[in-house]
Design a protein around this motif. Sequence first.
Motif, PDB file in Angstrom:
ATOM      1  N   ALA A 275       6.630  -0.906  -0.776  1.00  0.00           N
ATOM      2  CA  ALA A 275       7.656  -2.659  -0.765  1.00  0.00           C
ATOM      3  C   ALA A 275       8.357  -2.480  -0.204  1.00  0.00           C
ATOM      4  O   ALA A 275       9.472  -1.661   0.345  1.00  0.00           O
ATOM      5  CB  ALA A 275       7.566  -2.380  -2.188  1.00  0.00           C
ATOM      6  N   GLY A 276       8.584  -3.316   1.198  1.00  0.00           N
ATOM      7  CA  GLY A 276      10.013  -3.900   1.753  1.00  0.00           C
ATOM      8  C   GLY A 276       9.969  -3.809   3.667  1.00  0.00           C
ATOM      9  O   GLY A 276      11.120  -3.281   4.342  1.00  0.00           O
ATOM     10  N   LEU A 277       8.368  -3.105   4.308  1.00  0.00           N
ATOM     11  CA  LEU A 277       8.251  -2.896   4.817  1.00  0.00           C
ATOM     12  C   LEU A 277       8.473  -4.638   6.303  1.00  0.00           C
ATOM     13  O   LEU A 277       9.292  -5.402   5.612  1.00  0.00           O
ATOM     14  CB  LEU A 277       6.735  -2.747   5.537  1.00  0.00           C
ATOM     15  N   PRO A 278       8.878  -3.968   7.529  1.00  0.00           N
ATOM     16  CA  PRO A 278       9.189  -4.701   8.710  1.00  0.00           C
ATOM     17  C   PRO A 278       8.372  -6.429   8.242  1.00  0.00           C
ATOM     18  O   PRO A 278       7.112  -5.818   8.366  1.00  0.00           O
ATOM     19  CB  PRO A 278       9.945  -4.229   9.799  1.00  0.00           C
TER      20      PRO A 278
ATOM     21  N   THR B 193       8.271   2.220  -1.978  1.00  0.00           N
ATOM     22  CA  THR B 193       9.678   1.873  -1.771  1.00  0.00           C
ATOM     23  C   THR B 193       9.934   2.153  -0.708  1.00  0.00           C
ATOM     24  O   THR B 193       9.605   3.801  -0.276  1.00  0.00           O
ATOM     25  CB  THR B 193      10.831   1.604  -2.570  1.00  0.00           C
ATOM     26  N   LEU B 194       9.991   1.660   0.418  1.00  0.00           N
ATOM     27  CA  LEU B 194      10.405   1.693   2.243  1.00  0.00           C
ATOM     28  C   LEU B 194      12.289   2.463   1.677  1.00  0.00           C
ATOM     29  O   LEU B 194      13.068   2.353   1.831  1.00  0.00           O
ATOM     30  CB  LEU B 194      11.002   0.649   3.057  1.00  0.00           C
ATOM     31  N   THR B 195      11.707   3.892   2.860  1.00  0.00           N
ATOM     32  CA  THR B 195      12.724   4.717   3.125  1.00  0.00           C
ATOM     33  C   THR B 195      13.357   5.197   4.090  1.00  0.00           C
ATOM     34  O   THR B 195      12.987   4.898   5.250  1.00  0.00           O
ATOM     35  CB  THR B 195      12.571   6.180   2.565  1.00  0.00           C
ATOM     36  N   VAL B 196      14.240   4.238   4.596  1.00  0.00           N
ATOM     37  CA  VAL B 196      14.905   4.233   5.748  1.00  0.00           C
ATOM     38  C   VAL B 196      15.114   5.719   6.726  1.00  0.00           C
ATOM     39  O   VAL B 196      16.722   6.003   6.204  1.00  0.00           O
ATOM     40  CB  VAL B 196      15.800   2.939   6.559  1.00  0.00           C
ATOM     41  N   LYS B 197      14.725   6.967   7.122  1.00  0.00           N
ATOM     42  CA  LYS B 197      15.932   7.663   7.777  1.00  0.00           C
ATOM     43  C   LYS B 197      16.126   7.496   8.947  1.00  0.00           C
ATOM     44  O   LYS B 197      15.148   6.937   9.858  1.00  0.00           O
ATOM     45  CB  LYS B 197      14.428   8.526   7.353  1.00  0.00           C
TER      46      LYS B 197
ATOM     47  N   ASN C  45      14.782 -10.580   0.316  1.00  0.00           N
ATOM     48  CA  ASN C  45      15.987  -8.908  -0.054  1.00  0.00           C
ATOM     49  C   ASN C  45      14.709  -8.830  -1.843  1.00  0.00           C
ATOM     50  O   ASN C  45      15.562  -8.143  -2.504  1.00  0.00           O
ATOM     51  CB  ASN C  45      16.953  -9.241  -0.385  1.00  0.00           C
ATOM     52  N   ARG C  46      13.699  -9.559  -1.790  1.00  0.00           N
ATOM     53  CA  ARG C  46      13.610  -9.150  -3.116  1.00  0.00           C
ATOM     54  C   ARG C  46      12.212  -8.095  -3.533  1.00  0.00           C
ATOM     55  O   ARG C  46      11.703  -7.961  -3.930  1.00  0.00           O
ATOM     56  CB  ARG C  46      12.245 -10.657  -3.615  1.00  0.00           C
ATOM     57  N   ILE C  47      13.154  -6.912  -3.145  1.00  0.00           N
ATOM     58  CA  ILE C  47      12.316  -5.906  -2.808  1.00  0.00           C
ATOM     59  C   ILE C  47      12.264  -5.520  -3.897  1.00  0.00           C
ATOM     60  O   ILE C  47      11.305  -4.639  -4.863  1.00  0.00           O
ATOM     61  CB  ILE C  47      12.835  -4.727  -1.479  1.00  0.00           C
ATOM     62  N   SER C  48      13.047  -5.294  -5.365  1.00  0.00           N
ATOM     63  CA  SER C  48      12.806  -4.874  -6.313  1.00  0.00           C
ATOM     64  C   SER C  48      11.829  -5.340  -7.143  1.00  0.00           C
ATOM     65  O   SER C  48      11.381  -4.750  -8.166  1.00  0.00           O
ATOM     66  CB  SER C  48      14.355  -4.797  -6.759  1.00  0.00           C
ATOM     67  N   ASP C  49      11.789  -6.951  -6.585  1.00  0.00           N
ATOM     68  CA  ASP C  49      11.039  -8.083  -7.578  1.00  0.00           C
ATOM     69  C   ASP C  49       9.408  -7.358  -7.358  1.00  0.00           C
ATOM     70  O   ASP C  49       8.630  -7.185  -7.604  1.00  0.00           O
ATOM     71  CB  ASP C  49      11.337  -8.623  -7.200  1.00  0.00           C
ATOM     72  N   MET C  50       9.105  -6.743  -5.771  1.00  0.00           N
ATOM     73  CA  MET C  50       7.791  -6.556  -5.458  1.00  0.00           C
ATOM     74  C   MET C  50       7.626  -5.154  -6.191  1.00  0.00           C
ATOM     75  O   MET C  50       6.321  -5.251  -6.836  1.00  0.00           O
ATOM     76  CB  MET C  50       7.986  -5.949  -3.641  1.00  0.00           C
ATOM     77  N   VAL C  51       8.007  -4.322  -6.300  1.00  0.00           N
ATOM     78  CA  VAL C  51       8.117  -2.984  -7.082  1.00  0.00           C
ATOM     79  C   VAL C  51       7.805  -2.974  -8.145  1.00  0.00           C
ATOM     80  O   VAL C  51       6.917  -2.517  -9.312  1.00  0.00           O
ATOM     81  CB  VAL C  51       9.320  -2.267  -7.154  1.00  0.00           C
ATOM     82  N   ASN C  52       8.335  -3.950  -9.419  1.00  0.00           N
ATOM     83  CA  ASN C  52       8.598  -4.565 -10.294  1.00  0.00           C
ATOM     84  C   ASN C  52       7.006  -5.554 -11.082  1.00  0.00           C
ATOM     85  O   ASN C  52       6.190  -5.298 -11.338  1.00  0.00           O
ATOM     86  CB  ASN C  52       9.231  -5.696 -11.031  1.00  0.00           C
ATOM     87  N   TYR C  53       6.608  -6.178  -9.745  1.00  0.00           N
ATOM     88  CA  TYR C  53       5.394  -6.635  -9.568  1.00  0.00           C
ATOM     89  C   TYR C  53       4.025  -5.273  -9.851  1.00  0.00           C
ATOM     90  O   TYR C  53       2.963  -6.038 -10.270  1.00  0.00           O
ATOM     91  CB  TYR C  53       5.161  -7.812  -8.577  1.00  0.00           C
ATOM     92  N   GLY C  54       4.210  -5.171  -8.181  1.00  0.00           N
ATOM     93  CA  GLY C  54       2.936  -3.854  -8.816  1.00  0.00           C
ATOM     94  C   GLY C  54       3.281  -3.056  -9.730  1.00  0.00           C
ATOM     95  O   GLY C  54       1.611  -3.044 -10.426  1.00  0.00           O
ATOM     96  N   GLN C  55       4.383  -2.354 -10.568  1.00  0.00           N
ATOM     97  CA  GLN C  55       4.143  -1.821 -11.574  1.00  0.00           C
ATOM     98  C   GLN C  55       3.183  -3.201 -12.852  1.00  0.00           C
ATOM     99  O   GLN C  55       2.201  -2.420 -13.256  1.00  0.00           O
ATOM    100  CB  GLN C  55       5.342  -1.671 -12.335  1.00  0.00           C
ATOM    101  N   GLU C  56       3.528  -4.350 -12.756  1.00  0.00           N
ATOM    102  CA  GLU C  56       2.527  -4.739 -13.737  1.00  0.00           C
ATOM    103  C   GLU C  56       1.533  -5.667 -13.644  1.00  0.00           C
ATOM    104  O   GLU C  56       0.851  -5.452 -14.767  1.00  0.00           O
ATOM    105  CB  GLU C  56       3.866  -6.333 -14.156  1.00  0.00           C
TER     106      GLU C  56
END
Length: 480
Positions: free
Chosen positions: A322-325, A351-355, A370-381
């Motif tokens: 979640a959160g890819l370019p 979730t994308l980690t930018v190192k 910027n709805r990355i949190s929503d992406m993660v929540n959608y995946g869970q549900e």
Amino acid sequence: MTICFKGNKCKYEIEAVMKLFVPVQTFDFLFEDTVNEGDYCIVSSENGRLDVMAAYNGKTAEKSDTAYDENETELKLCRLLYLCMREITGITPAWGYLTGIRPVKKVNTLLDRGFGKEEIFSFLKDKYDVSDRKLELSYQTAVTQKKYFDSLDARSFSLYVSIPFCPSRCSYCSFVSHSIESAGAKKLLPEYVEKLCAEIEQTAEIADNLGLKLDTIYIGGGTPTSLSAEQLGNVMGTLKKNFDISKIREYTVEAGRSDTITAKKLEVIKKNGATRISVNPQTMENSVLKAIGRKHSAEDVINAFNLARSIGFDNINMDTIAGLPTDTYDGFCRTIDTLCGLNPESITVHTLTVKRSSALFHEDDICLDNRISDMVNYGQEVLCAHGYFPYYLYRQKNTVDNLENVGYAKNGCESLYNIYIMEEAQTILAVGAAGSTKLVNPSTGKIERLFNYKFPYEYISRYEKMLEKKIKIYEFYREE
């Protein structure tokens, strides 16, 4: 941003809390000196008082407490900083100021102490300000894991085999992996495989001498299927020759990117005993695949998955991020829906980690919305609605929105290796470049780590020196 410490040196945890609010940024640290201009934070523990003052983007906040117990000083300072930055930014992280990478481990500890669900929620919410959603996710994961801890043999171990090569480097990647297309990698590969097979033989001898029992194997990378079918056969054949794989409970190979997957390689993997593979698209949006540097399409992923099914693989994992370019909320949702339609046995949502070591660290635009949190929540549900439930969970620094990585699986298809390594419940012996051996004593909780040389050329050139470190494995078990 500058962080000043007065009367303490709680650098690691304070930095981790600050990154919850100011991600992808480096900090300057001062000890005993101070600063009062620009963006800064002063963390003080003097004369029985705890004080934190933070200034960021033109706003300031101050919080204080009393140090009754030295053992609680660090946690209290973290809480004060968290409250200051929450006030300044208006951000309330879903994980509160719980900064460790293994939040489920805290839930497991409380379960072992006889805490019920409500008591666990109350304890972690009061202590770390964790949200109800993340508490529920952690609790579900811990409950799923419990049966696999109960079945764990104290003298068992898992084996990790590192293949640090890929067809190309993805923009978000921070792993030690070399593009298989480069002249240097092609030159290194034959000798790397030779040395890896020799280390497998040496490790098998150590395990046998210590009476350790092989439980699971995980071949990861990089992309293990970057190797030719013959090279892959050499590595897996060496494993089969030196270990009794007839009694292991799980054998995973990360087949990984679809542009490396062929029928011949899958047949080699199947023939040599693997019971579980990963086919990892990360996204099923072609535009996003192009943006991250992948040289395959979503259709290629589907074809690789169907090919694996036709060869007889009945335990397949697929990874997403979640959160890819250039990705969007709608695009990520389509990815989850498509993967559910393929019906693999497990799906992992990262979730994308930018190192800093990734190319993406130097780019301005990470995601189109910027709805990355929503992406993660959608995946869970959606995954839970399709019969996939969380079974392992971990967090990383510099993860977008301070979120998490979660493995979801159908009942009975959870990866033992992923559970045991993430919860530090079992010894992991690692072979190959950048391999990290983790020695675990379940009865005492003692953990010791041994690191192989990081880069393939270093692994090859200093191979004999690296083998000398293996004596520490004997020492660890003889001290039991």
